[in-house]
Design a protein around this motif. Structure first.
Motif, PDB file in Angstrom:
ATOM      1  N   GLY A   1     -73.428 -27.327 115.378  1.00  0.00           N
ATOM      2  CA  GLY A   1     -73.697 -26.383 116.463  1.00  0.00           C
ATOM      3  C   GLY A   1     -74.695 -26.791 117.262  1.00  0.00           C
ATOM      4  N   PRO A   2     -75.286 -26.175 118.407  1.00  0.00           N
ATOM      5  CA  PRO A   2     -76.120 -26.785 119.241  1.00  0.00           C
ATOM      6  C   PRO A   2     -77.176 -27.320 118.776  1.00  0.00           C
ATOM      7  CG  PRO A   2     -76.341 -24.519 119.261  1.00  0.00           C
ATOM      8  CD  PRO A   2     -75.209 -24.552 118.560  1.00  0.00           C
ATOM      9  N   PRO A   3     -77.747 -28.423 119.333  1.00  0.00           N
ATOM     10  CA  PRO A   3     -78.881 -29.334 118.889  1.00  0.00           C
ATOM     11  C   PRO A   3     -80.086 -28.147 118.407  1.00  0.00           C
ATOM     12  CG  PRO A   3     -78.235 -30.310 120.980  1.00  0.00           C
ATOM     13  CD  PRO A   3     -77.267 -28.923 120.574  1.00  0.00           C
ATOM     14  N   ALA A   4     -80.788 -28.607 117.381  1.00  0.00           N
ATOM     15  CA  ALA A   4     -81.774 -27.599 116.923  1.00  0.00           C
ATOM     16  C   ALA A   4     -82.886 -28.551 115.942  1.00  0.00           C
ATOM     17  CB  ALA A   4     -81.234 -26.636 115.920  1.00  0.00           C
ATOM     18  N   ASP A   5     -84.084 -27.762 115.992  1.00  0.00           N
ATOM     19  CA  ASP A   5     -85.162 -28.572 115.148  1.00  0.00           C
ATOM     20  C   ASP A   5     -84.743 -28.366 113.644  1.00  0.00           C
ATOM     21  OD1 ASP A   5     -86.639 -29.499 117.101  1.00  0.00           O
ATOM     22  OD2 ASP A   5     -87.927 -28.001 117.022  1.00  0.00           O
ATOM     23  N   GLY A   6     -85.141 -29.682 113.072  1.00  0.00           N
ATOM     24  CA  GLY A   6     -84.977 -29.549 111.450  1.00  0.00           C
ATOM     25  C   GLY A   6     -85.023 -31.181 111.059  1.00  0.00           C
ATOM     26  N   PRO A   7     -84.794 -31.352 109.782  1.00  0.00           N
ATOM     27  CA  PRO A   7     -84.799 -32.745 109.121  1.00  0.00           C
ATOM     28  C   PRO A   7     -83.410 -33.372 109.835  1.00  0.00           C
ATOM     29  CG  PRO A   7     -85.081 -31.184 107.572  1.00  0.00           C
ATOM     30  CD  PRO A   7     -84.670 -30.319 108.666  1.00  0.00           C
ATOM     31  N   THR A   8     -83.562 -34.597 110.360  1.00  0.00           N
ATOM     32  CA  THR A   8     -82.437 -35.368 110.711  1.00  0.00           C
ATOM     33  C   THR A   8     -81.655 -36.071 109.848  1.00  0.00           C
ATOM     34  OG1 THR A   8     -83.661 -37.353 111.265  1.00  0.00           O
ATOM     35  CG2 THR A   8     -83.722 -35.773 112.882  1.00  0.00           C
ATOM     36  N   CYS A   9     -80.312 -36.041 109.991  1.00  0.00           N
ATOM     37  CA  CYS A   9     -79.268 -37.014 109.364  1.00  0.00           C
ATOM     38  C   CYS A   9     -78.308 -37.272 110.290  1.00  0.00           C
ATOM     39  CB  CYS A   9     -78.888 -36.017 108.206  1.00  0.00           C
ATOM     40  SG  CYS A   9     -78.016 -34.438 108.844  1.00  0.00           S
ATOM     41  N   GLY A  10     -77.652 -38.501 109.679  1.00  0.00           N
ATOM     42  CA  GLY A  10     -76.690 -38.943 110.649  1.00  0.00           C
ATOM     43  C   GLY A  10     -75.383 -38.335 110.661  1.00  0.00           C
ATOM     44  N   LEU A  11     -74.339 -38.693 111.438  1.00  0.00           N
ATOM     45  CA  LEU A  11     -73.127 -38.301 111.277  1.00  0.00           C
ATOM     46  C   LEU A  11     -72.343 -38.793 110.210  1.00  0.00           C
ATOM     47  CD1 LEU A  11     -71.545 -38.359 115.088  1.00  0.00           C
ATOM     48  CD2 LEU A  11     -71.673 -36.272 113.453  1.00  0.00           C
ATOM     49  N   GLU A  12     -72.656 -39.833 109.601  1.00  0.00           N
ATOM     50  CA  GLU A  12     -71.777 -40.499 108.484  1.00  0.00           C
ATOM     51  C   GLU A  12     -72.326 -40.127 107.027  1.00  0.00           C
ATOM     52  OE1 GLU A  12     -74.091 -41.899 110.072  1.00  0.00           O
ATOM     53  OE2 GLU A  12     -75.596 -42.384 108.239  1.00  0.00           O
TER      54      GLU A  12
END
Lengths: 313, 235
Positions: free
Chosen positions: A264-275
């Motif tokens: 989905g579109p960028p949003a706030d939240g804990p971050t994680c990588g594509l891998e």
């Protein structure tokens, strides 16, 4: 010296020990396509290691056959056969009296390669398995367990064998280093594309490493041979279902990464990588008590988001 | 012990005051008799010990090859070498002399038989102590049986083999002092002479000291050899 990957065929391969009831390996038939990793997985003492050692004839077949690129292992000179197969074991078995360079050069030396060639090849392989070239002159006793297994892998690759046999190679290594070695082994495999037979009793490792899993039940009989996804989705019988565990739906999530999903579109939240795998992403959501994750690219820039519902879909 | 029939003091009438007075240790005597007594005795002693260790090592090695390859014969070889080791040396001379006479051969047979136990045991232990996974890796990498032995098992057994060699060398140098019971050779000779003379003791101290020094030097040389041959041990 041998070259690329070879196709490996077990054809009704059977091992019986005299005076012992039941077979150690019982009419095992399966084909490992060239360049793929086949993981033999199952309970301890189930005959996986025996099956592996039948290939390089450290154990001799009682009946049936094993063929490498169409040639029966029985038809080949024992020593030539083994020099053409990379062999990695849990206890590593580096030669304590030889330097790392000499250990890696074992098979090329048997092939009569000159010293200078071996030196260059060792340096290449050290780099390939992620060790500094300065390790060349050290002795195995000066290395950590994880480093030793990297050298064990380099030694097995040195003869450029079309087939690798790996018997619980990461079994004696602590969990953190183990995960790293698994990741690096997969990266390495993308580069060298060998045919690999990999033995483990750890189903999570099997799912992570294998292109195909051969689930072996006690008595050396094949219970199921398929891709990890197919086995997780459709275990052939109760034994397989029980072996892969009640959390098989969760395990199946570890076969996919976020890169495969629509974000989905960028949003706030804990971050994680594509891998990151879907399973790990879900675990992160649970840990942070969040409903949405911000997904980042390799550079750490947020490029999208994913919700709990989308992860579970 | 019989009392010597000649003059009680060697060099009677011409010795130094120390010798005349039967001093505990007479340096003049040592200086005077280095060339005619002590040095020849030292060289003979080295020869006695070197022959025994060389032959003993060769025999023990052949036995170890057989005992390692065929496990069934290991216990009998061990028992025989144990048995040889327990025979008192003087008794062994008594047994051997009727067959081999008052010869160097008699002495060497006795000395060799005392080296076998230590050398054989250490070789076998060393070979068996090679980790199974290392042998497995060697075979799996395509070493022939002979290559596995010469390139992996034997080098890895070297520390144990050389340790056995050290013990055997030191004990042989020491035991070789009983050679004069059969033939007049080695550093045992001045000791034996001094024992029969009863009064003058310098020879015992000098020759005894030389035996100890020789053993220490030989031991040190083998330690150096060990370091040179097995650099990985200290890695």
């Amino acid at each position: 010296m041998p070259g690329q990957a070879a196709e490996l065929v077990f054809d009704e391969a059977t091992k019986r020990y005299p005076g012992r009831e039941g077979a150690a390996v019982d009419h095992l038939s399966l084909t490992v396509p060239a360049g793929e990793i086949c993981v033999l997985v199952g309970p301890s003492g189930g005959g996986k290691t025996t099956a592996l050692r039948l290939v390089n004839r450290l154990i001799e077949l009682t009946s049936g056959d094993i063929r490498i690129d169409g040639t029966s292992v029985k038809a080949q000179n024992l020593v030539q056969l083994r020099r053409g197969i990379g062999y990695v074991i849990q206890q590593v078995g580096l030669f304590p009296h030889m330097t790392i360079e000499a250990n890696i050069g074992t098979v090329p030396r048997l092939y009569g390669r000159p010293r200078s060639w071996i030196k260059t090849r060792s340096a290449e392989l050290l780099e390939l398995v992620g060790l500094d070239p300065s390790y060349a002159k050290r002795y195995p006793a000066q290395l950590s367990g994880g480093e030793r297994q990297r050298v064990g892998l380099a030694r097995a690759l040195a003869g450029n064998p079309p087939l690798m046999l790996m018997d619980e190679p990461f079994g004696a290594i602590d969990p953190i280093v183990r995960t790293r070695l698994q990741d690096e082994f997969l990266r390495l495999q993308r580069e060298v594309r060998k045919t690999v037979v990999f033995v483990t009793h750890d189903i999570d490792e099997a799912i992570k490493i294998g292109d195909r899993l051969a689930v072996i039940r006690t008595g050396g009989r094949l219970a199921q041979y398929d891709t990890p996804r197919a086995i997780l989705e459709k275990p052939a019988d109760d034994f397989v279902a029980e072996f892969i565990g009640p959390d098989r739906a969760l395990k199946a999530l570890s076969l996919h990464t976020l890169a495969e999903l629509e974000l989905g579109p960028p949003a706030d939240g804990p971050t994680c990588g594509l891998e990151m795998t879907v399973r790990d992403a879900l675990a992160l959501l649970l840990e942070k008590k969040a409903t949405v994750l911000a997904v980042t690219d390799e550079k750490g820039a947020v490029i999208g988001s994913i919700t709990r519902e989308e992860l579970l879909a | 012990m019989t009392v010597a029939s000649g003059p009680v003091i060697p060099n009677f009438g011409s010795g130094s005051s120390c010798e005349v007075n039967n001093g505990w240790f007479c340096t003049d005597w040592v200086r005077q008799h280095w060339a005619d007594t002590l040095q020849p005795a030292l060289f003979q002693h080295i020869e006695l010990a070197a022959i025994a260790i060389g032959i003993g090592f060769a025999i023990a090695f052949l036995l170890a090859l057989v005992g390692f390859r065929f496990r069934l014969v290991d216990p009998p070889i061990g028992i025989i070498s144990d048995f040889l080791y327990t025979i008192p040396s003087l008794a062994l001379f008594q047994i051997l002399v009727p067959f081999t006479g008052i010869t160097l051969l008699t002495v060497e047979i006795a000395l060799v038989s005392y080296t076998l136990l230590i050398l054989y045991r250490n070789m076998i232990e060393g070979l068996h102590a090679v980790p199974v996974e290392v042998v497995d890796a060697a075979r799996g990498s395509g070493f022939t049986r002979i290559q596995t032995f010469t390139r992996v098992e034997l080098p890895l057994a070297l520390p144990a083999i050389l340790t056995g060699l050290r013990v055997a060398t030191v004990s042989t140098i020491s035991i070789a002092t009983i050679a004069p019971f059969v033939i007049a050779k080695g550093l045992g000779q001045p000791i034996y002479a001094a024992l029969s003379e009863d009064v003058f003791k310098t020879e015992i101290f000098v020759a005894g000291g030389m035996v100890i020094a020789l053993a220490l030097v030989a031991d040190g040389l083998i330690v150096l050899l060990q370091r040179g041959l097995t650099p990985w041990v200290r890695a």
